[in-house]
Design a protein around this motif. Structure first.
Motif, mmCIF file in Angstrom:
data_model
loop_
_atom_site.group_PDB
_atom_site.id
_atom_site.type_symbol
_atom_site.label_atom_id
_atom_site.label_comp_id
_atom_site.label_asym_id
_atom_site.label_seq_id
_atom_site.Cartn_x
_atom_site.Cartn_y
_atom_site.Cartn_z
ATOM 1 N N ALA A 132 17.729 -16.600 0.203
ATOM 2 C CA ALA A 132 18.931 -16.832 1.007
ATOM 3 C C ALA A 132 20.142 -16.127 0.397
ATOM 4 C CB ALA A 132 19.193 -18.331 1.145
ATOM 5 N N MET A 133 20.269 -16.174 -0.934
ATOM 6 C CA MET A 133 21.375 -15.474 -1.589
ATOM 7 C C MET A 133 21.265 -13.955 -1.372
ATOM 8 S SD MET A 133 23.257 -17.829 -2.747
ATOM 9 C CE MET A 133 22.670 -18.899 -1.460
ATOM 10 N N SER A 134 20.047 -13.452 -1.417
ATOM 11 C CA SER A 134 19.836 -12.024 -1.163
ATOM 12 C C SER A 134 20.165 -11.672 0.280
ATOM 13 C CB SER A 134 18.380 -11.643 -1.461
ATOM 14 O OG SER A 134 18.089 -11.856 -2.815
ATOM 15 N N GLU A 135 19.865 -12.573 1.190
ATOM 16 C CA GLU A 135 20.206 -12.352 2.597
ATOM 17 C C GLU A 135 21.724 -12.266 2.766
ATOM 18 O OE1 GLU A 135 19.435 -14.242 7.026
ATOM 19 O OE2 GLU A 135 19.181 -15.518 5.273
ATOM 20 N N ILE A 136 22.444 -13.110 2.065
ATOM 21 C CA ILE A 136 23.902 -13.081 2.137
ATOM 22 C C ILE A 136 24.432 -11.753 1.598
ATOM 23 C CG2 ILE A 136 26.017 -14.167 1.247
ATOM 24 C CD1 ILE A 136 24.401 -16.853 1.368
ATOM 25 N N VAL A 137 23.838 -11.255 0.508
ATOM 26 C CA VAL A 137 24.212 -9.933 -0.003
ATOM 27 C C VAL A 137 23.936 -8.877 1.060
ATOM 28 C CG1 VAL A 137 23.633 -8.153 -1.718
ATOM 29 C CG2 VAL A 137 23.913 -10.536 -2.427
ATOM 30 N N GLY A 138 22.801 -8.994 1.735
ATOM 31 C CA GLY A 138 22.475 -8.054 2.814
ATOM 32 C C GLY A 138 23.482 -8.112 3.950
ATOM 33 N N VAL A 139 23.941 -9.297 4.289
ATOM 34 C CA VAL A 139 24.941 -9.451 5.355
ATOM 35 C C VAL A 139 26.260 -8.796 4.949
ATOM 36 C CG1 VAL A 139 26.374 -11.149 6.564
ATOM 37 C CG2 VAL A 139 23.911 -11.495 6.385
ATOM 38 N N ILE A 140 26.659 -9.014 3.697
ATOM 39 C CA ILE A 140 27.876 -8.368 3.202
ATOM 40 C C ILE A 140 27.719 -6.856 3.259
ATOM 41 C CG2 ILE A 140 29.308 -7.996 1.147
ATOM 42 C CD1 ILE A 140 28.654 -10.951 0.401
ATOM 43 N N GLY B 47 19.557 -5.947 -0.124
ATOM 44 C CA GLY B 47 19.720 -7.392 0.044
ATOM 45 C C GLY B 47 18.696 -7.969 1.002
ATOM 46 N N PHE B 48 18.542 -7.330 2.158
ATOM 47 C CA PHE B 48 17.572 -7.829 3.132
ATOM 48 C C PHE B 48 16.134 -7.624 2.656
ATOM 49 C CE2 PHE B 48 21.028 -7.453 6.427
ATOM 50 C CZ PHE B 48 21.106 -8.811 6.684
ATOM 51 N N GLY B 49 15.865 -6.485 2.021
ATOM 52 C CA GLY B 49 14.514 -6.233 1.519
ATOM 53 C C GLY B 49 14.091 -7.253 0.474
ATOM 54 N N LEU B 50 14.973 -7.494 -0.494
ATOM 55 C CA LEU B 50 14.676 -8.483 -1.526
ATOM 56 C C LEU B 50 14.549 -9.874 -0.919
ATOM 57 C CD1 LEU B 50 14.286 -9.159 -4.512
ATOM 58 C CD2 LEU B 50 16.786 -9.328 -4.707
ATOM 59 N N SER B 51 15.383 -10.160 0.058
ATOM 60 C CA SER B 51 15.333 -11.461 0.723
ATOM 61 C C SER B 51 13.963 -11.711 1.351
ATOM 62 C CB SER B 51 16.432 -11.542 1.785
ATOM 63 O OG SER B 51 16.382 -12.780 2.448
ATOM 64 N N PHE B 52 13.465 -10.728 2.089
ATOM 65 C CA PHE B 52 12.153 -10.889 2.724
ATOM 66 C C PHE B 52 11.043 -11.016 1.687
ATOM 67 C CE2 PHE B 52 14.190 -8.702 6.484
ATOM 68 C CZ PHE B 52 14.207 -9.841 7.270
ATOM 69 N N ILE C 2 26.595 5.138 0.247
ATOM 70 C CA ILE C 2 25.303 4.807 -0.363
ATOM 71 C C ILE C 2 25.340 3.401 -0.953
ATOM 72 C CG2 ILE C 2 23.739 5.410 -2.265
ATOM 73 C CD1 ILE C 2 23.532 7.293 0.087
ATOM 74 N N ARG C 3 26.435 3.031 -1.598
ATOM 75 C CA ARG C 3 26.558 1.695 -2.188
ATOM 76 C C ARG C 3 26.393 0.609 -1.131
ATOM 77 N NH1 ARG C 3 30.378 -2.528 -3.226
ATOM 78 N NH2 ARG C 3 31.753 -1.589 -1.695
ATOM 79 N N ASN C 4 27.068 0.779 -0.003
ATOM 80 C CA ASN C 4 26.968 -0.213 1.064
ATOM 81 C C ASN C 4 25.578 -0.237 1.676
ATOM 82 O OD1 ASN C 4 29.636 -0.814 0.590
ATOM 83 N ND2 ASN C 4 30.418 0.401 2.289
ATOM 84 N N LEU C 5 24.932 0.914 1.781
ATOM 85 C CA LEU C 5 23.559 0.984 2.291
ATOM 86 C C LEU C 5 22.599 0.266 1.347
ATOM 87 C CD1 LEU C 5 21.520 2.038 4.377
ATOM 88 C CD2 LEU C 5 21.379 4.126 3.002
ATOM 89 N N LEU D 182 25.761 -5.161 5.213
ATOM 90 C CA LEU D 182 25.747 -4.741 6.619
ATOM 91 C C LEU D 182 27.165 -4.625 7.163
ATOM 92 C CD1 LEU D 182 24.229 -4.137 9.254
ATOM 93 C CD2 LEU D 182 24.049 -6.602 9.608
ATOM 94 N N LYS D 183 27.993 -5.610 6.861
ATOM 95 C CA LYS D 183 29.387 -5.584 7.308
ATOM 96 C C LYS D 183 30.118 -4.380 6.709
ATOM 97 C CE LYS D 183 33.249 -7.402 8.974
ATOM 98 N NZ LYS D 183 33.530 -7.551 10.382
ATOM 99 N N LEU D 184 29.953 -4.195 5.401
ATOM 100 C CA LEU D 184 30.619 -3.074 4.736
ATOM 101 C C LEU D 184 30.079 -1.734 5.234
ATOM 102 C CD1 LEU D 184 30.774 -4.442 1.076
ATOM 103 C CD2 LEU D 184 32.653 -4.280 2.735
ATOM 104 N N TYR D 185 28.763 -1.651 5.445
ATOM 105 C CA TYR D 185 28.157 -0.403 5.909
ATOM 106 C C TYR D 185 28.604 -0.066 7.326
ATOM 107 C CZ TYR D 185 24.708 3.274 6.567
ATOM 108 O OH TYR D 185 24.108 4.484 6.794
#
Length: 104
Positions: free
Chosen positions: A10-18, A38-43, A29-32, A20-23
């Protein structure tokens, strides 16, 4: 052990959401990496939690924590509205997630 994986997912998903918003605002590249990583690690972490917990419970708790976290982060960092209906909805999600964890 399974709950640790769900929480980290869930924490990794939140990083992925951040990310996504920034990207969506600035394609760097950093935002990507934040977004995809974030989403990959979350899954991956969620998948690992299935070795310890029932899929239905782990998935629902992961979604609940991730949703609440994403909404709170967007309200705090990105200035999304903080109206009463949103806050009540967040509280309802937290109660539901706590209930699911309590019965498993």
């Amino acid at each position: 052990m399974g709950w640790i994986f769900v929480f980290l997912a869930a924490m990794s998903e939140i990083v992925g959401v951040i990310g996504l918003k920034l990207y969506s605002q600035n394609k760097t590249i950093r935002n990507l990496i934040l977004y995809a990583g974030g989403f990959g690690l979350s899954f991956a972490l969620l998948y690992t939690s299935f070795n310890y917990l029932q899929l239905s419970i782990a998935y629902a708790v992961w979604i609940g924590i991730g949703t609440v976290g994403a909404v709170l982060i967007n309200m705090i960092l990105f200035g999304e509205s903080k109206n009463v209906a949103r806050v009540i909805s967040i509280i309802a999600i937290v109660i539901g997630v706590a209930g699911l964890k309590a019965v498993s």
